[in-house]
Design a protein around this motif. Sequence first.
Motif, short mmCIF file in Angstrom:
data_model
loop_
_atom_site.label_atom_id
_atom_site.label_comp_id
_atom_site.label_asym_id
_atom_site.label_seq_id
_atom_site.Cartn_x
_atom_site.Cartn_y
_atom_site.Cartn_z
N ASP A 267 -3.62 4.04 -2.38
CA ASP A 267 -3.90 5.54 -3.00
C ASP A 267 -5.22 4.68 -3.72
OD1 ASP A 267 -3.03 7.71 -1.24
OD2 ASP A 267 -2.49 8.04 -2.58
N LYS B 220 -0.61 8.97 -5.02
CA LYS B 220 0.91 8.60 -5.21
C LYS B 220 1.20 7.22 -4.82
CE LYS B 220 1.45 13.28 -4.54
NZ LYS B 220 1.78 14.03 -5.39
N THR B 221 0.43 6.12 -4.04
CA THR B 221 0.70 4.81 -3.71
C THR B 221 -0.18 4.35 -4.35
OG1 THR B 221 -0.57 5.67 -1.89
CG2 THR B 221 2.04 5.94 -1.90
N TYR B 222 -0.10 2.71 -3.96
CA TYR B 222 -1.14 1.75 -4.56
C TYR B 222 -1.91 2.10 -3.78
CZ TYR B 222 1.76 -0.62 -8.07
OH TYR B 222 2.65 -0.73 -8.46
N GLU C 288 0.91 -1.09 0.02
CA GLU C 288 0.11 -0.14 0.13
C GLU C 288 1.05 1.26 -0.10
OE1 GLU C 288 -2.23 -0.25 3.58
OE2 GLU C 288 -4.17 -1.92 2.27
N GLY C 289 1.92 1.03 0.80
CA GLY C 289 2.95 2.24 0.76
C GLY C 289 4.01 2.67 -0.62
N MET C 290 3.56 1.67 -1.29
CA MET C 290 4.51 1.76 -2.59
C MET C 290 4.40 2.59 -3.84
SD MET C 290 5.68 -2.34 -2.98
CE MET C 290 7.08 -1.41 -4.90
N ARG C 291 5.14 3.38 -4.25
CA ARG C 291 4.49 4.70 -5.46
C ARG C 291 3.66 3.58 -6.78
NH1 ARG C 291 5.13 10.11 -3.64
NH2 ARG C 291 5.68 10.51 -5.93
#
Length: 146
Positions: A53, A49-51, A8-11
């Motif tokens: 989102d 911006k991230t997965y 989830e935090g990956m761009r």
Amino acid sequence: MLMRMVHEGMRAGDGDRETVAEQLKQALDQGRLDLSEYDERVQKAYAAKTYGDLEGLLADLPGTVPVEKAQVEPHRNAVAPEPENRRRPGRSAFPGMLGVFLVCVVVWAMSSLGSGEWHYFWPGWVLIPVVWALVAHFRDRGNRGH
């Protein structure tokens, strides 16, 4: 759980945002979203911006389950059927090769006649595999019944 949090935090990239926008467009076309909700979600998709989102934008739509959450097994490759034109036992290559040779002889004859003199007989080189196919045809002829 940790893997999901990392994911989830990956761009997210442009391709990821485009994929989500396309899925939202399909949902609009199917009548699952109204125009204002579609517009709102597409704006959020392009601003993501991230997965993480992007994930919430498709959560309530059928057919848009992320691969890691899907319960369907991946497709296994089946054995491809044999092409119709593939050489089968008992089928000779001789007629096809003979046809190629005859086309080459016609081209040679027309070019020779057009120039007014007989040129080197280059189709003789094409005759070599024709002879091999003819020999194989007669050699295999006795084995076809077995």
